[in-house]
Design a protein around this motif. Structure first.
Motif, PDB file in Angstrom:
ATOM      1  N   LEU A   1      23.463 -24.645 -36.541  1.00 54.82           N
ATOM      2  CA  LEU A   1      22.309 -24.013 -37.202  1.00 54.82           C
ATOM      3  C   LEU A   1      21.688 -24.960 -38.215  1.00 54.82           C
ATOM      4  O   LEU A   1      20.459 -25.087 -38.295  1.00 54.82           O
ATOM      5  CB  LEU A   1      22.735 -22.713 -37.874  1.00 54.82           C
ATOM      6  CG  LEU A   1      21.618 -21.985 -38.627  1.00 54.82           C
ATOM      7  CD1 LEU A   1      20.600 -21.411 -37.642  1.00 54.82           C
ATOM      8  CD2 LEU A   1      22.185 -20.881 -39.511  1.00 54.82           C
ATOM      9  N   ALA A   2      22.525 -25.637 -39.001  1.00 55.64           N
ATOM     10  CA  ALA A   2      21.998 -26.560 -40.004  1.00 55.64           C
ATOM     11  C   ALA A   2      21.204 -27.678 -39.344  1.00 55.64           C
ATOM     12  O   ALA A   2      20.134 -28.074 -39.826  1.00 55.64           O
ATOM     13  CB  ALA A   2      23.149 -27.133 -40.837  1.00 55.64           C
ATOM     14  N   ARG A   3      21.699 -28.208 -38.225  1.00 53.89           N
ATOM     15  CA  ARG A   3      20.979 -29.264 -37.518  1.00 53.89           C
ATOM     16  C   ARG A   3      19.642 -28.747 -37.002  1.00 53.89           C
ATOM     17  O   ARG A   3      18.618 -29.429 -37.068  1.00 53.89           O
ATOM     18  CB  ARG A   3      21.817 -29.798 -36.366  1.00 53.89           C
ATOM     19  CG  ARG A   3      22.964 -30.686 -36.785  1.00 53.89           C
ATOM     20  CD  ARG A   3      23.781 -31.142 -35.588  1.00 53.89           C
ATOM     21  NE  ARG A   3      22.986 -31.929 -34.664  1.00 53.89           N
ATOM     22  CZ  ARG A   3      22.725 -33.230 -34.796  1.00 53.89           C
ATOM     23  NH1 ARG A   3      23.200 -33.888 -35.840  1.00 53.89           N
ATOM     24  NH2 ARG A   3      22.006 -33.880 -33.908  1.00 53.89           N
ATOM     25  N   ALA A   4      19.652 -27.543 -36.438  1.00 56.14           N
ATOM     26  CA  ALA A   4      18.428 -26.988 -35.860  1.00 56.14           C
ATOM     27  C   ALA A   4      17.376 -26.725 -36.928  1.00 56.14           C
ATOM     28  O   ALA A   4      16.195 -27.036 -36.755  1.00 56.14           O
ATOM     29  CB  ALA A   4      18.745 -25.706 -35.099  1.00 56.14           C
ATOM     30  N   ILE A   5      17.802 -26.173 -38.049  1.00 54.82           N
ATOM     31  CA  ILE A   5      16.849 -25.847 -39.111  1.00 54.82           C
ATOM     32  C   ILE A   5      16.247 -27.109 -39.715  1.00 54.82           C
ATOM     33  O   ILE A   5      15.074 -27.137 -40.099  1.00 54.82           O
ATOM     34  CB  ILE A   5      17.543 -24.979 -40.184  1.00 54.82           C
ATOM     35  CG1 ILE A   5      17.797 -23.573 -39.627  1.00 54.82           C
ATOM     36  CG2 ILE A   5      16.706 -24.908 -41.443  1.00 54.82           C
ATOM     37  CD1 ILE A   5      18.540 -22.668 -40.559  1.00 54.82           C
ATOM     38  N   ARG A   6      17.013 -28.184 -39.753  1.00 55.38           N
ATOM     39  CA  ARG A   6      16.497 -29.428 -40.323  1.00 55.38           C
ATOM     40  C   ARG A   6      15.298 -29.946 -39.532  1.00 55.38           C
ATOM     41  O   ARG A   6      14.465 -30.678 -40.057  1.00 55.38           O
ATOM     42  CB  ARG A   6      17.610 -30.481 -40.372  1.00 55.38           C
ATOM     43  CG  ARG A   6      17.237 -31.740 -41.128  1.00 55.38           C
ATOM     44  CD  ARG A   6      18.450 -32.420 -41.726  1.00 55.38           C
ATOM     45  NE  ARG A   6      19.395 -32.847 -40.726  1.00 55.38           N
ATOM     46  CZ  ARG A   6      19.483 -34.096 -40.256  1.00 55.38           C
ATOM     47  NH1 ARG A   6      18.647 -35.022 -40.689  1.00 55.38           N
ATOM     48  NH2 ARG A   6      20.397 -34.421 -39.378  1.00 55.38           N
ATOM     49  N   THR A   7      15.191 -29.585 -38.254  1.00 61.12           N
ATOM     50  CA  THR A   7      14.092 -30.079 -37.420  1.00 61.12           C
ATOM     51  C   THR A   7      12.823 -29.238 -37.524  1.00 61.12           C
ATOM     52  O   THR A   7      11.789 -29.629 -36.965  1.00 61.12           O
ATOM     53  CB  THR A   7      14.513 -30.101 -35.936  1.00 61.12           C
ATOM     54  OG1 THR A   7      14.626 -28.752 -35.437  1.00 61.12           O
ATOM     55  CG2 THR A   7      15.829 -30.819 -35.748  1.00 61.12           C
ATOM     56  N   LEU A   8      12.877 -28.098 -38.200  1.00 58.32           N
ATOM     57  CA  LEU A   8      11.757 -27.161 -38.127  1.00 58.32           C
ATOM     58  C   LEU A   8      10.406 -27.751 -38.543  1.00 58.32           C
ATOM     59  O   LEU A   8       9.406 -27.519 -37.849  1.00 58.32           O
ATOM     60  CB  LEU A   8      12.076 -25.904 -38.949  1.00 58.32           C
ATOM     61  CG  LEU A   8      13.049 -24.928 -38.290  1.00 58.32           C
ATOM     62  CD1 LEU A   8      13.330 -23.752 -39.215  1.00 58.32           C
ATOM     63  CD2 LEU A   8      12.523 -24.432 -36.954  1.00 58.32           C
ATOM     64  N   PRO A   9      10.291 -28.508 -39.632  1.00 60.03           N
ATOM     65  CA  PRO A   9       8.972 -29.065 -39.949  1.00 60.03           C
ATOM     66  C   PRO A   9       8.426 -29.963 -38.843  1.00 60.03           C
ATOM     67  O   PRO A   9       7.246 -29.898 -38.494  1.00 60.03           O
ATOM     68  CB  PRO A   9       9.224 -29.845 -41.246  1.00 60.03           C
ATOM     69  CG  PRO A   9      10.408 -29.169 -41.858  1.00 60.03           C
ATOM     70  CD  PRO A   9      11.263 -28.766 -40.703  1.00 60.03           C
ATOM     71  N   ASP A  10       9.301 -30.812 -38.262  1.00 54.36           N
ATOM     72  CA  ASP A  10       8.872 -31.656 -37.149  1.00 54.36           C
ATOM     73  C   ASP A  10       8.550 -30.818 -35.919  1.00 54.36           C
ATOM     74  O   ASP A  10       7.661 -31.164 -35.137  1.00 54.36           O
ATOM     75  CB  ASP A  10       9.959 -32.674 -36.798  1.00 54.36           C
ATOM     76  CG  ASP A  10      10.144 -33.734 -37.876  1.00 54.36           C
ATOM     77  OD1 ASP A  10       9.154 -34.066 -38.546  1.00 54.36           O
ATOM     78  OD2 ASP A  10      11.280 -34.218 -38.036  1.00 54.36           O
TER      79      ASP A  10
END
Length: 353
Positions: free
Chosen positions: A111-120
């Motif tokens: 989840l942490a990895r996925a959320i980190r990509t949200l702006p991109d």
């Protein structure tokens, strides 16, 4: 208004669940669950000292975990600094033991990895491109199929396919190619279950292959398990008795080409094993929780990873059986067998040239 209120309440529960996974991420990354499991109950000060974190943060995390029911507290009426917390034995397989098929603490990392990509990802949705690839750190990369492969791939799944199992046990020793092998646990599981086979794993991720090589060395398998940073197209044609594509085909931008290459790698009487997400035969709405789960990951990870290639099939995580059959037929396979067993997460297909 009943439907309005129900949806508002649902999103509140969803937010609480997302926050809980974030707390699991903290517990996994900081070693808090491992400390409680391995060193026993602790006060906030004791846990902080053991894991070298701040006591006030430790106290808040312990209280949150206790109110959520993930850990237990001996005396709720004790002063905050005196309360002792413990991890129930029944929760250890889920939160600590990475070798157990019930282990789920990796979901916080994912989840942490996925959320980190949200702006991109917002920008990628607008342009149709793929977001930039994510480095392994700081979250790390969860080896979410490790326990499943080690416990089931060679012990249950492959033995459940009689023709494949027989060849892997026969002489001359069988050769297996593991396409998109990731960190190597599928390759290792096959080699450990079948002591005569050789396994060659390939993946495009240099970090994953480096980890795979370490794992094979740690388990004493470097004489029979090899890995390469490559795609399948560069591998030896006509050399392998089995080619596996495990939970990877839906992520590939050109699945037909990947299957065509896998077909060319097969020796006489060889076959391809595809394991992919278990999804319904047809689109329905609303759908099961599992289907919702797959679509969620498809939105955030699986589909974006395949975008950016003008020739991409843009499959996403929800690859229905008829779509896979179509890919296999286009790649030159004469038969796609939907194998008569599945897990709650995976469906199994044997492709025959």
């Amino acid at each position: 208004m009943d439907r309005t209120n129900a949806l508002a309440e649902r999103l509140f529960r969803d937010a609480a669940a997302a926050l809980e996974l974030a707390s699991v991420y903290l517990g996994e990354r900081l070693g808090l669950y491992r400390s409680l499991a391995g060193q026993g109950p602790a006060t906030s000060a004791e846990l902080a000292e053991r894991t070298r974190i701040n006591e006030r943060y430790a106290r808040e995390w312990l209280e949150q975990q206790a109110v959520s029911g993930l850990i237990e507290v001996d005396d709720v009426d004790a002063a905050p600094a005196v309360r002792r917390y413990h991890l129930p034995a029944d929760h250890v397989p889920v939160l600590v033991d990475g070798d157990d098929v019930n282990y789920q603490a990796y979901k916080g990392v994912e989840l942490a990895r996925a959320i980190r990509t949200l702006p991109d990802l917002v920008q990628a949705y607008r342009t149709g491109d793929a977001p930039p690839p994510q480095p392994w750190e700081p979250e790390g990369r969860a080896e979410f199929n490790r326990a499943t492969y080690l416990n089931r791939l060679g012990r249950e799944w492959l033995p459940g396919i009689p023709e494949v199992d027989e060849r892997l046990r026969a002489d001359p020793p069988a050769r297996v190619a593991d396409v998109a092998c990731g960190t190597g646990w599928s390759s290792i599981a096959i080699a450990e279950a079948y002591p005569n086979v050789t396994v060659h794993g390939v993946d495009l991720d240099e970090d994953a292959i480096a980890a795979a090589r370490r794992h094979a060395a740690e388990r004493g398998l470097t004489d029979r398990v090899t890995f390469a940073v490559a795609d399948a197209s560069g591998q030896r044609a006509g050399q392998f008795d089995l080619v596996t594509v495990l939970e990877a085909l839906h992520d590939m931008s050109q699945p037909v080409e990947a299957l065509r290459t896998a077909r060319g790698m097969l020796a006489a009487d060889g076959s391809v094993l595809v394991v992919d997400e278990y999804v319904e035969d047809r689109f329905t709405a609303p759908a099961s929780e599992l289907e919702q789960y797959h679509y969620g990951w498809s939105l955030l990870s699986c589909l974006p990873g395949a975008m950016g290639d003008p020739e991409s099939a843009a499959v996403g995580a929800v690859m229905r059986p008829d779509l896979l059959r179509g890919f296999a037929a286009e790649a030159g396979f004469t038969e796609t067998q939907v194998l008569p067993f599945r897990t709650p997460m995976f469906a199994f297909y044997r492709l025959i040239p």
